[in-house]
Design an enzyme around this catalytic site. Structure first.
Site, PDB file in Angstrom:
ATOM      1  N   HIS A   1       0.830  -1.204   0.000  1.00  0.00           N
ATOM      2  CA  HIS A   1       0.000   0.000   0.000  1.00  0.00           C
ATOM      3  C   HIS A   1       0.875   1.269   0.000  1.00  0.00           C
ATOM      4  O   HIS A   1       0.919   1.960  -0.986  1.00  0.00           O
ATOM      5  CB  HIS A   1      -1.025   0.032   1.153  1.00  0.00           C
ATOM      6  CG  HIS A   1      -1.846  -1.213   1.240  1.00  0.00           C
ATOM      7  ND1 HIS A   1      -2.611  -1.660   0.183  1.00  0.00           N
ATOM      8  CD2 HIS A   1      -2.000  -2.147   2.220  1.00  0.00           C
ATOM      9  CE1 HIS A   1      -3.221  -2.792   0.520  1.00  0.00           C
ATOM     10  NE2 HIS A   1      -2.863  -3.115   1.746  1.00  0.00           N
TER      11      HIS A   1
ATOM     12  N   ASP B   1      -4.702  -8.565  -3.157  1.00  0.00           N
ATOM     13  CA  ASP B   1      -4.995  -8.318  -1.742  1.00  0.00           C
ATOM     14  C   ASP B   1      -6.252  -9.030  -1.238  1.00  0.00           C
ATOM     15  O   ASP B   1      -6.225 -10.216  -0.956  1.00  0.00           O
ATOM     16  CB  ASP B   1      -5.073  -6.794  -1.539  1.00  0.00           C
ATOM     17  CG  ASP B   1      -5.073  -6.383  -0.078  1.00  0.00           C
ATOM     18  OD1 ASP B   1      -5.143  -7.270   0.795  1.00  0.00           O
ATOM     19  OD2 ASP B   1      -5.001  -5.174   0.211  1.00  0.00           O
TER      20      ASP B   1
HETATM   21  C1  NGQ Z   1      -5.353  -7.852   6.286  1.00  0.00           C
HETATM   22  N1  NGQ Z   1      -5.966  -6.101   4.750  1.00  0.00           N
HETATM   23  O1  NGQ Z   1      -4.428  -8.233   6.983  1.00  0.00           O
HETATM   24  O2  NGQ Z   1      -6.118  -8.645   5.709  1.00  0.00           O
HETATM   25  C2  NGQ Z   1      -5.557  -6.370   6.105  1.00  0.00           C
HETATM   26  C3  NGQ Z   1      -6.592  -5.861   7.065  1.00  0.00           C
HETATM   27  C4  NGQ Z   1      -5.300  -4.960   9.003  1.00  0.00           C
HETATM   28  C5  NGQ Z   1      -5.674  -4.948   4.201  1.00  0.00           C
HETATM   29  N2  NGQ Z   1      -4.919  -4.137   4.869  1.00  0.00           N
HETATM   30  C6  NGQ Z   1      -6.216  -6.022   8.477  1.00  0.00           C
HETATM   31  N3  NGQ Z   1      -6.108  -4.616   3.016  1.00  0.00           N
HETATM   32  O3  NGQ Z   1      -4.600  -4.310   8.232  1.00  0.00           O
HETATM   33  O4  NGQ Z   1      -5.281  -4.819  10.223  1.00  0.00           O
HETATM   34 ZN    ZN Z   2      -3.080  -7.106   2.840  1.00  0.00          ZN
END
Ligand code: NGQ
Ligand code: ZN
Length: 451
Positions: A268, A319
């Site tokens: 990101h 993602d």
């Molecule tokens: C994840 N996903 O680990 O799946 C994360 C969300 C977080 C994204 N950042 C959870 N798109 O970052 O705490």
């Molecule tokens: Zn992620």
């Protein structure tokens, strides 16, 4: 040793586009390349391009694609989506995890990705206790890679805290949690799990600066000389919390404290100052952009224009797997820039240069770097090939880089007809060869978890 050959009307080789290309394959690799040759008796296809690396996936989230598009009680954002995702996590058995990953990986191959970087953090049993085999859930990822044929860079995730400053994890995070010793055992077990998988790579992924302390980050980085991936600066709240904790922004903190260089991928990196953007570009690390998910989650827009002008490396990832589509990711990088800058062909570096080819070639090189893999069609490289169908109306009359622009910007139905991974054909007529069985398994899992 098996040898075979394929003929293509056009091919994007490591040195550029060629016409009338015969690729001779042996043992899953490209053993020979002839150009300007007439079609012989071998199977013939339209345009060959190298398979892309999908540098960031959470395969299990494919199973909740579309489920979180319903308004909640108090206004939705990234953090409310995360609560929905945690509830989904609470239902997944190892078999479910494998069945969902099989569909996700089959769709990645159909989309033109031939390697996935699986940022894998579902480690513990439903009650949060470790499985007898610490790599129990990782085995499902490996099995799905094996069943579909996709090349795997497994990125076991270290996750220990709810937020900055070493806060204890929340109950919804119990399936993710390790201490450093437990994580070292997981890494060993993950390396053993991939040992039979051709071209597999194992790295490590400290989840985010929220989930690790500086000491843990250093300890995890020291456990591998493979790729290191971390989520960084995806949400403005994360930037504010990081500033409150350390006085520095997430990307700034990593650049100052974590020896960020060529083996790093910052996933990101959405919210950066101009100075951070310049410094990240100069660091040699890869920025992992996931524009479809970043739009879906309301993250913000990565400063692609400034980053590319500063010579930064980037790749793309699917993602959350809400929609698995390589062309959509590349298009999404450019379209976000067009909307922000109210300009066109933002990624193209100079007059006459192709926007689609610029993005494709950047993602090819950056994705491979981030996943510890080789990129491009050349003698000795794995035969990871994607064929675009020249009978697709949007590709009519196109050649060279214009084929990439047509694919990325102008095709509603995918022109990806055939995909080979390590010389084995895994997609025929646009469909994964095991799609029917994989979909049946996926339906059984979804029926069970949504019952
Ligand atoms: C994840 N996903 O680990 O799946 C994360 C969300 C977080 C994204 N950042 C959870 N798109 O970052 O705490
Ligand atoms: Zn992620």
């Amino acid at each position: 040793m098996t040898a075979s050959s394929l003929w293509f009307d056009h091919a994007l080789l490591a040195q550029g586009w060629a016409r009338g290309v015969r690729l001779t394959l042996a043992d899953g690799r490209i053993a020979g390349i002839d150009t300007d040759v007439a079609r012989g008796s071998e199977p013939a296809y339209g345009a060959a391009i190298p398979g892309l690396c999908n540098l960031h996936s959470h395969a299990f989230q494919r199973g909740m694609a579309g489920m979180a598009e319903v308004a909640g009680p108090e206004g939705d954002n990234f953090w409310t989506w995360r609560e929905a995702m945690y509830l989904f996590v609470d239902r997944l058995t190892p078999d479910d995890n494998r069945a969902i990953a099989e569909l996700a990986f089959a769709e990645m191959l159909e989309a033109g990705f031939t390697r996935v970087g699986e940022f894998h953090y579902l480690h513990n049993d439903l009650d949060g206790r470790p499985y007898a085999d610490p790599a129990e859930m990782a085995q499902g990822i490996v099995a799905a890679a094996e069943a579909t044929g996709i090349a795997l860079t497994l990125l076991p995730v270290f996750y220990a805290h709810a937020t900055f400053g070493g806060a204890p994890p929340k109950p919804g995070q119990r399936r993710f949690i390790h201490d450093v010793d437990g994580f070292a055992r997981l890494l060993d077990a993950s390396r053993a799990a991939v040992s039979g998988l051709p071209d597999a790579v194992v790295g490590a992924a400290p989840h985010s600066l929220r989930a690790v302390t500086p000491e843990e980050l250093a300890a995890v980085a020291a456990l591998t000389d493979g790729p290191l991936h971390i989520h960084a600066a995806e949400q403005e709240k994360e930037v504010e919390d990081c500033l409150a904790w350390s006085g520095a922004r997430p990307v700034e903190w990593l650049l100052d404290n974590a020896s960020v260089g060529a083996r790093w991928c910052l996933v990101h990196a959405t919210h950066m100052t101009p100075d951070e953007t310049q410094r990240l570009a100069a660091s040699g690390a890869v920025a992992g952009l996931c524009p479809v998910t970043e739009a879906n989650l309301g993250d913000g827009v990565f400063p692609t224009q400034a980053y590319l002008r500063a010579g930064g490396a980037l790749g793309v990832g699917t993602d959350s797997n809400v929609l698995i589509d390589a062309a959509a990711e590349l298009r999404g990088v450019e379209y976000a820039q067009r909307l922000v800058h109210r300009a066109r062909n933002v990624a193209a570096p100079a007059p006459g240069r192709s926007t689609g080819a610029t993005l494709f070639n950047a993602a090819l090189a950056g994705g491979a770097q981030a996943l510890g893999a080789e990129a491009g069609l050349k003698v000795g490289a794995p035969a990871d090939l994607v064929a675009l169908d020249l009978d697709h109306p949007s590709l009519a009359g196109r050649a060279g880089d214009a084929l990439l622009n047509a694919w990325i910007f102008a095709c509603r139905e995918s022109p990806v007809t055939a995909v080979w991974r390590r010389g084995r054909q895994v997609v025929e007529a646009g469909r994964h060869v095991a799609r029917d069985a994989i979909v049946a398994g996926y339906r059984r899992t979804l029926a069970r978890i949504t019952a």
